[in-house]
Scaffold this motif. Structure first.
Motif, PDB file in Angstrom:
ATOM      1  N   SER A 153     -22.415  84.815 -16.972  1.00  0.00           N
ATOM      2  CA  SER A 153     -22.055  83.807 -17.981  1.00  0.00           C
ATOM      3  C   SER A 153     -20.677  83.199 -17.724  1.00  0.00           C
ATOM      4  O   SER A 153     -20.111  82.542 -18.590  1.00  0.00           O
ATOM      5  N   SER A 154     -20.130  83.465 -16.532  1.00  0.00           N
ATOM      6  CA  SER A 154     -18.837  82.912 -16.087  1.00  0.00           C
ATOM      7  C   SER A 154     -17.632  83.530 -16.773  1.00  0.00           C
ATOM      8  O   SER A 154     -16.517  83.029 -16.632  1.00  0.00           O
ATOM      9  N   ASN A 155     -17.824  84.623 -17.527  1.00  0.00           N
ATOM     10  CA  ASN A 155     -16.684  85.348 -18.088  1.00  0.00           C
ATOM     11  C   ASN A 155     -16.286  86.413 -17.068  1.00  0.00           C
ATOM     12  O   ASN A 155     -16.548  87.613 -17.233  1.00  0.00           O
ATOM     13  N   ILE A 156     -15.663  85.948 -15.990  1.00  0.00           N
ATOM     14  CA  ILE A 156     -15.459  86.782 -14.809  1.00  0.00           C
ATOM     15  C   ILE A 156     -14.557  87.978 -15.076  1.00  0.00           C
ATOM     16  O   ILE A 156     -14.840  89.099 -14.646  1.00  0.00           O
ATOM     17  N   ALA A 157     -13.449  87.758 -15.793  1.00  0.00           N
ATOM     18  CA  ALA A 157     -12.487  88.846 -16.031  1.00  0.00           C
ATOM     19  C   ALA A 157     -13.137  90.005 -16.781  1.00  0.00           C
ATOM     20  O   ALA A 157     -12.978  91.170 -16.404  1.00  0.00           O
ATOM     21  N   VAL A 158     -13.877  89.682 -17.846  1.00  0.00           N
ATOM     22  CA  VAL A 158     -14.553  90.724 -18.626  1.00  0.00           C
ATOM     23  C   VAL A 158     -15.613  91.409 -17.771  1.00  0.00           C
ATOM     24  O   VAL A 158     -15.765  92.635 -17.795  1.00  0.00           O
ATOM     25  N   GLY A 159     -16.342  90.619 -17.008  1.00  0.00           N
ATOM     26  CA  GLY A 159     -17.386  91.185 -16.154  1.00  0.00           C
ATOM     27  C   GLY A 159     -16.835  92.159 -15.138  1.00  0.00           C
ATOM     28  O   GLY A 159     -17.392  93.246 -14.928  1.00  0.00           O
ATOM     29  N   ILE A 160     -15.718  91.797 -14.513  1.00  0.00           N
ATOM     30  CA  ILE A 160     -15.103  92.669 -13.509  1.00  0.00           C
ATOM     31  C   ILE A 160     -14.598  93.962 -14.143  1.00  0.00           C
ATOM     32  O   ILE A 160     -14.793  95.060 -13.604  1.00  0.00           O
ATOM     33  N   SER A 202     -12.620  94.332 -24.260  1.00  0.00           N
ATOM     34  CA  SER A 202     -12.820  93.966 -25.666  1.00  0.00           C
ATOM     35  C   SER A 202     -11.716  93.050 -26.156  1.00  0.00           C
ATOM     36  O   SER A 202     -11.958  92.101 -26.908  1.00  0.00           O
ATOM     37  N   GLN A 203     -10.485  93.334 -25.696  1.00  0.00           N
ATOM     38  CA  GLN A 203      -9.357  92.492 -26.093  1.00  0.00           C
ATOM     39  C   GLN A 203      -9.500  91.071 -25.562  1.00  0.00           C
ATOM     40  O   GLN A 203      -9.149  90.098 -26.233  1.00  0.00           O
ATOM     41  N   LEU A 204     -10.045  90.949 -24.356  1.00  0.00           N
ATOM     42  CA  LEU A 204     -10.241  89.628 -23.786  1.00  0.00           C
ATOM     43  C   LEU A 204     -11.321  88.841 -24.527  1.00  0.00           C
ATOM     44  O   LEU A 204     -11.303  87.610 -24.556  1.00  0.00           O
ATOM     45  N   LEU A 205     -12.253  89.569 -25.140  1.00  0.00           N
ATOM     46  CA  LEU A 205     -13.332  88.909 -25.885  1.00  0.00           C
ATOM     47  C   LEU A 205     -12.918  88.563 -27.319  1.00  0.00           C
ATOM     48  O   LEU A 205     -13.578  87.767 -27.983  1.00  0.00           O
TER      49      LEU A 205
END
Length: 206
Positions: A153-160, A202-205
């Motif tokens: 979904s292009s939320n790369i930082a959270v995905g990594i 979680s903080q990034l979201l």
């Protein structure tokens, strides 16, 4: 080994004595040392105990199977991954044992002087180990799935971050990464890192 030493763990183990021979016996772990005692048959042929004081141990790790070639592995136990105990003088000792990852973690606790946690782990080793591994794979699998979804979904930082959590959370992938980096990440350190990755994601979201 003196009579006063407290036995923390005894394990059936095949000790790789040389490139072409492994001998059966018992691996005994105490707060002060690791001892390998040959079985009765090998004892009759003159095999002696191996005694390694904890203060002379540089590192604990896992030696991958076939690391010394196929021919040698047929006779020295190298058909399976083995426990590797490296002395401070550079000499490694190898053992074929069951529950390899668990024993590596326990030995790391002994080297760190943290025998209290090892005692807690061994109160019910079979049930406790299976339960902890099951929980680790469950939450690691969830982190892996979510990590892939967030990357898609292009939320790369959270995905990594969630993929890192999955890798560090599951015992098998944690061992592979640890061996590749030449370090041993015990389950308690892995738990802390897993939680930190989750919290940061979680903080990034938020």
């Amino acid at each position: 080994m003196t009579n006063e030493e407290t036995i923390l763990k005894e394990i059936n183990a095949n000790y790789t004595q040389s490139e072409d021979r492994a001998i059966g016996g018992i691996l005994t772990i105490t707060p002060e040392a690791v001892k390998s005692s040959p079985n009765k048959v090998d004892e009759l042929t003159g095999e002696n105990e191996l005694y390694i004081p904890v203060k002379y141990i540089e590192s604990i790790g896992i030696e991958e199977k076939f690391s010394n070639g196929v021919k040698s592995s047929l006779t020295n136990g190298g058909l399976r991954d083995r426990l590797r105990i490296k002395r401070k003088d550079g000499q490694p000792e190898f053992f074929v044992i069951s529950n390899l990852t668990e024993v590596v973690d326990d030995l790391q606790l002994v080297i760190n002087g943290d025998t209290l946690n090892l005692d807690e782990n061994n109160k019910n080793p079979e049930l406790g180990s299976l339960l902890l591994k099951g929980i680790a794979y469950l939450f690691g699998g969830i982190a892996l799935l979510l990590g892939v979804l967030y990357l898609a979904s292009s939320n790369i930082a959270v995905g990594i971050l969630l993929l890192f959590a999955a890798i560090i959370g599951m015992p098998y992938t944690r061992r592979i990464v640890g061996d590749a980096l030449g370090v041993r990440i015990n389950k308690w350190t892995a738990t802390v890192l897993f939680i930190l990755f989750w919290i940061t994601a979680s903080q990034l979201l938020a």
